[in-house]
Structure formats: structure tokens, C-alpha cells
Design an enzyme around this catalytic site. Structure first.
Site, PDB file in Angstrom:
ATOM      1  N   GLN A  99       0.895  -0.971  -0.010  1.00  0.00           N
ATOM      2  CA  GLN A  99      -0.091  -0.039  -0.015  1.00  0.00           C
ATOM      3  C   GLN A  99       1.025   1.315   0.103  1.00  0.00           C
ATOM      4  OE1 GLN A  99      -3.568  -0.633   3.068  1.00  0.00           O
ATOM      5  NE2 GLN A  99      -1.744  -2.017   3.686  1.00  0.00           N
ATOM      6  N   VAL A 101       3.471   4.113  -1.074  1.00  0.00           N
ATOM      7  CA  VAL A 101       3.847   4.884  -2.157  1.00  0.00           C
ATOM      8  C   VAL A 101       5.315   5.079  -2.331  1.00  0.00           C
ATOM      9  CG1 VAL A 101       1.396   5.531  -2.566  1.00  0.00           C
ATOM     10  CG2 VAL A 101       2.983   7.018  -1.435  1.00  0.00           C
ATOM     11  N   HIS A 117      -1.495   1.454  -4.297  1.00  0.00           N
ATOM     12  CA  HIS A 117      -1.854   2.900  -4.399  1.00  0.00           C
ATOM     13  C   HIS A 117      -0.933   3.707  -4.959  1.00  0.00           C
ATOM     14  CE1 HIS A 117      -3.968   1.723  -0.063  1.00  0.00           C
ATOM     15  NE2 HIS A 117      -4.705   1.322  -1.222  1.00  0.00           N
ATOM     16  N   CYS A 125      -0.163  13.754 -15.700  1.00  0.00           N
ATOM     17  CA  CYS A 125      -1.385  14.716 -15.895  1.00  0.00           C
ATOM     18  C   CYS A 125      -2.539  14.365 -15.488  1.00  0.00           C
ATOM     19  CB  CYS A 125      -1.453  15.044 -17.488  1.00  0.00           C
ATOM     20  SG  CYS A 125      -2.812  16.381 -17.702  1.00  0.00           S
ATOM     21  N   CYS A 147      -1.633  18.833 -22.868  1.00  0.00           N
ATOM     22  CA  CYS A 147      -2.889  19.382 -22.999  1.00  0.00           C
ATOM     23  C   CYS A 147      -3.061  20.573 -22.118  1.00  0.00           C
ATOM     24  CB  CYS A 147      -3.872  18.284 -22.398  1.00  0.00           C
ATOM     25  SG  CYS A 147      -3.931  17.756 -20.643  1.00  0.00           S
ATOM     26  N   THR A 185       0.668  -2.983   8.729  1.00  0.00           N
ATOM     27  CA  THR A 185      -0.516  -2.275   8.040  1.00  0.00           C
ATOM     28  C   THR A 185      -1.709  -2.047   9.116  1.00  0.00           C
ATOM     29  OG1 THR A 185      -2.142  -1.916   6.550  1.00  0.00           O
ATOM     30  CG2 THR A 185      -1.318  -4.304   6.841  1.00  0.00           C
ATOM     31  N   SER A 186      -2.527  -0.915   9.473  1.00  0.00           N
ATOM     32  CA  SER A 186      -3.699  -1.196  10.253  1.00  0.00           C
ATOM     33  C   SER A 186      -4.699  -2.070   9.611  1.00  0.00           C
ATOM     34  CB  SER A 186      -3.944   0.140  10.538  1.00  0.00           C
ATOM     35  OG  SER A 186      -4.230   0.976   9.301  1.00  0.00           O
ATOM     36  N   ASN A 210       3.453  -6.828  13.404  1.00  0.00           N
ATOM     37  CA  ASN A 210       3.086  -5.422  13.634  1.00  0.00           C
ATOM     38  C   ASN A 210       3.465  -4.920  15.085  1.00  0.00           C
ATOM     39  OD1 ASN A 210       1.279  -2.993  14.364  1.00  0.00           O
ATOM     40  ND2 ASN A 210       0.153  -3.488  12.452  1.00  0.00           N
TER      41      ASN A 210
HETATM   42  P1  OAD Z   1      -1.332   3.230   9.076  1.00  0.00           P
HETATM   43  O1  OAD Z   1      -0.584   4.153   9.493  1.00  0.00           O
HETATM   44  O2  OAD Z   1      -2.791   2.861   8.976  1.00  0.00           O
HETATM   45  O3  OAD Z   1      -0.917   1.918   9.872  1.00  0.00           O
HETATM   46  C1  OAD Z   1       0.530   1.582  10.152  1.00  0.00           C
HETATM   47  C2  OAD Z   1       0.639   0.432  10.962  1.00  0.00           C
HETATM   48  O4  OAD Z   1       2.066   0.000  11.106  1.00  0.00           O
HETATM   49  C3  OAD Z   1       0.010   0.296  12.251  1.00  0.00           C
HETATM   50  O5  OAD Z   1      -0.869  -0.852  12.381  1.00  0.00           O
HETATM   51  C4  OAD Z   1       1.083   0.359  13.376  1.00  0.00           C
HETATM   52  O6  OAD Z   1       0.903  -0.146  14.403  1.00  0.00           O
HETATM   53  C5  OAD Z   1       2.198  -0.555  12.503  1.00  0.00           C
HETATM   54  N1  OAD Z   1       3.541  -0.147  12.617  1.00  0.00           N
HETATM   55  C6  OAD Z   1       4.233   1.090  12.927  1.00  0.00           C
HETATM   56  N2  OAD Z   1       5.392   0.940  13.007  1.00  0.00           N
HETATM   57  C7  OAD Z   1       5.777  -0.424  12.802  1.00  0.00           C
HETATM   58  C8  OAD Z   1       6.979  -1.037  12.740  1.00  0.00           C
HETATM   59  N3  OAD Z   1       8.131  -0.886  13.010  1.00  0.00           N
HETATM   60  N4  OAD Z   1       6.935  -2.429  12.356  1.00  0.00           N
HETATM   61  C9  OAD Z   1       5.671  -2.754  11.999  1.00  0.00           C
HETATM   62  N5  OAD Z   1       4.500  -2.257  12.412  1.00  0.00           N
HETATM   63  C10 OAD Z   1       4.515  -1.025  12.470  1.00  0.00           C
HETATM   64  O7  OAD Z   1      -0.682   2.909   7.529  1.00  0.00           O
HETATM   65  P2  OAD Z   1      -1.196   1.794   6.268  1.00  0.00           P
HETATM   66  O8  OAD Z   1      -1.980   0.723   7.186  1.00  0.00           O
HETATM   67  O9  OAD Z   1      -0.305   1.646   5.452  1.00  0.00           O
HETATM   68  O10 OAD Z   1      -3.936   4.999   1.673  1.00  0.00           O
HETATM   69  O11 OAD Z   1      -2.606   2.744   5.819  1.00  0.00           O
HETATM   70  C11 OAD Z   1      -3.115   2.178   4.592  1.00  0.00           C
HETATM   71  C12 OAD Z   1      -3.678   3.314   3.868  1.00  0.00           C
HETATM   72  O12 OAD Z   1      -4.191   4.375   4.422  1.00  0.00           O
HETATM   73  C13 OAD Z   1      -2.500   3.960   3.207  1.00  0.00           C
HETATM   74  O13 OAD Z   1      -1.945   3.258   1.913  1.00  0.00           O
HETATM   75  C14 OAD Z   1      -3.116   5.109   2.674  1.00  0.00           C
HETATM   76  C15 OAD Z   1      -3.835   5.524   3.978  1.00  0.00           C
HETATM   77  O14 OAD Z   1      -4.882   6.351   3.765  1.00  0.00           O
HETATM   78  C16 OAD Z   1      -4.113   5.879   0.792  1.00  0.00           C
HETATM   79  O15 OAD Z   1      -3.681   7.209   0.783  1.00  0.00           O
HETATM   80  C17 OAD Z   1      -4.977   5.709  -0.377  1.00  0.00           C
END
Ligand code: OAD
Length: 250
Positions: A99, A101, A117, A125, A147, A185-186, A210
Site C-alpha cells: 500500500q 507509495v 496505491h 497529467c 494538454c 498495516t492497520s 505489527n
Molecule cells: P497506517 O498508519 O494506517 O498503519 C500503520 C501500521 O503499522 C499500524 O498498524 C502500526 O501499528 C504499524 N507499525 C508502525 N510501526 C511499525 C513497525 N516498525 N513495524 C511494524 N508495524 C509497525 O498505515 P497503512 O496501514 O499503510 O492509503 O495505511 C493504509 C492506507 O491508508 C495507506 O496506503 C494510505 C492511508 O490512507 C491512501 O492514501 C489511499
């Protein structure tokens, strides 16, 4: 200490699917989204910055928020977790789905990460979609030479479709793999959030790595490894393939 059962499951797997989130890049110094205080969303409202409407409302604000993040990312390096996942790809068939970027998986050597993502280092553009490479490093929002449209980051904003084919490839991997790793990831943002559970519902073992199990699902095929991914990934992969440990960071 990693349970032997999880090490054996990884060693005996023939296809590992991995979904990563911002937590994997946290130890490279890149803020996550939802960590209180340090998370990106702690300081901004997503609707203002990560939506097409927000961009059209204030293109300069959004363009420069991503430009600041691009500059910050350029100054970081993949960490031991990224490098361990790249190493995993050479040890077993691995489908890496991210997820994130930030492009750090590719920089770590993972050959073909599925970037659900998009990728902040790419811009395009906003009207005709043609890519602009490299991303202009300027404060004023660039204009398309074709454009005249505004140039935007090539990332998926809320409410937008994922890159064509990416979600299909990710779902196919979730249904085919015999081990699913959900790392850093959360698991809150769909459709990515459902991928681990698509595998778990089939009885495929899911290992959630996590620093917290808060908000994470539980179930008969789901196991949690609590700790930082830059420590746990090299430890788990190194334990499954001790001979490869020498090639593993951390
Ligand atoms: P989040 O910030 O929602 O979650 C980060 C996760 O990583 C949490 O569960 C933390 O507990 C965990 N974490 C933090 N540090 C860590 C470490 N050192 N080792 C292991 N885990 C750790 O980020 P994402 O889950 O990536 O989407 O968020 C998903 C999407 O929400 C992103 O891609 C973005 C956001 O909105 C878009 O922008 C479309």
C-alpha cells in the site's frame, strides 16, 4: 522469539503473499498515516490532501505536500525489513503487495512489487494522464506539455480506482498462496485491507507482523508477531533459511 511452528510454515510454503503498509517504512524514518502524533493524518485532514477534490480546490497545497514527502523519501533508505522481503523473493515464490507509495521495496531489490496505491516518485497529467518523468521539483504546479492540464502525483487518492490489474493480481495471490504475511498495516483501508482475510478464510495461515495487535483480526488461521518489522522479518526469514542468514540484514 519466533514460534518454531511459524518458521516451519514459512520454510514449507511454496507461494508466500505479502501485504505491506506504512509500518514497514516507519524504521526508514517515513511517517505512517495513523500513528498518533507522528502520523501524517495527525497533522492534516486526508480529504484536503489525498483526494481529487482537495487537489482541484488547492493544487498548490497538494502538489507541495507531495513534493515535501517526495524529498523526504529520497533522503531515506530501505530498512532491514524491506531487504529481508527482497531476499525472501529469492528463496520462495513471493507476491509482494504494498500500500506504500514510497518505492522502497523496489529500491531494496524486490523485482515486481504490486503498488496498490501508486508511487509518489511518479507524476502524471491530472487531465490526460500522460506521465511526466522525472517529477519536476518546483513549487509552482507544473502543467502538461500535451494538454495544459495540471500535473499531479501518480498515487491513488481516496475514492479513486486502483491501478488497472493491480487488485486482480493481489486477489489472485491471496487465493493461491499457502502463507500470507500482513506486515506493518492497520488493515483499515479497503480493498487492500481484505486481502489477508481472503487467504485466512480459506484456512491459509496468516501471520500479522505489527508493533501492535490493536484492531487486527483474530481467527483460527491468524497468528500475530508483535514487534518492529525491521527486526522480525529478518529474524523470521533467517530462521526459516539459516543458510541464507548471511545474506540477510539486521
Ligand atoms: P497506517 O498508519 O494506517 O498503519 C500503520 C501500521 O503499522 C499500524 O498498524 C502500526 O501499528 C504499524 N507499525 C508502525 N510501526 C511499525 C513497525 N516498525 N513495524 C511494524 N508495524 C509497525 O498505515 P497503512 O496501514 O499503510 O492509503 O495505511 C493504509 C492506507 O491508508 C495507506 O496506503 C494510505 C492511508 O490512507 C491512501 O492514501 C489511499
Amino acid at each position: 522469539m519466533i514460534p518454531t511452528q511459524l518458521i516451519d510454515i514459512l520454510r514449507e510454503a511454496s507461494h508466500v503473499a505479502v501485504l505491506t503498509g506504512a509500518g514497514v517504512s516507519a524504521e526508514s524514518g517515513i511517517p505512517t498515516f495513523r500513528d498518533a502524533l507522528t502520523g501524517l493524518w495527525a497533522n492534516y485532514r486526508p480529504e484536503e490532501l489525498a483526494t481529487e477534490a482537495g487537489f482541484r480546490r488547492d493544487p498548490e497545497l497538494v502538489w507541495n505536500w507531495y513534493r515535501m514527502r517526495r524529498q523526504a523519501i529520497a533522503a531515506t533508505e530501505p530498512n532491514a525489513g524491506h531487504l529481508a522481503l527482497a531476499r525472501l523473493g529469492g528463496l520462495v515464490t513471493t507476491t509482494l503487495i504494498t500500500q506504500n507509495v514510497d518505492g522502497l521495496h523496489a529500491r531494496a531489490g524486490s523485482p515486481d512489487p504490486i503498488e496498490l496505491h501508486g508511487n509518489i516518485t511518479r507524476v502524471k497529467c491530472a487531465d490526460c494522464g500522460i506521465p511526466v518523468d522525472p517529477a519536476p521539483d518546483q513549487e509552482r504546479v507544473p502543467r502538461c506539455s500535451g494538454c495544459g492540464g495540471l500535473i499531479r502525483p501518480d498515487v491513488v487518492w481516496f475514492g479513486e480506482l486502483l491501478p488497472a490489474g493491480a487488485l486482480e493480481r493481489a486477489r489472485a495471490a491471496a487465493l493461491d498462496c499457502d502463507l500470507f504475511l500482513s506486515v506493518g498495516t492497520s488493515n483499515l483501508v479497503e480493498p487492500a485491507a481484505s486481502l489477508p482475510w481472503m487467504a485466512g478464510r480459506r484456512g491459509t495461515p496468516v501471520i500479522v507482523i505489527n508493533t501492535s495487535d490493536e484492531g487486527q483480526r483474530t481467527g483460527p488461521s491468524i497468528r500475530h508477531l508483535i514487534g518492529p518489522s525491521a527486526t522480525l522479518l529478518p529474524a523470521l526469514i533467517g530462521a526459516a533459511w539459516p543458510a541464507a542468514r548471511g545474506g540477510l540484514p539486521g
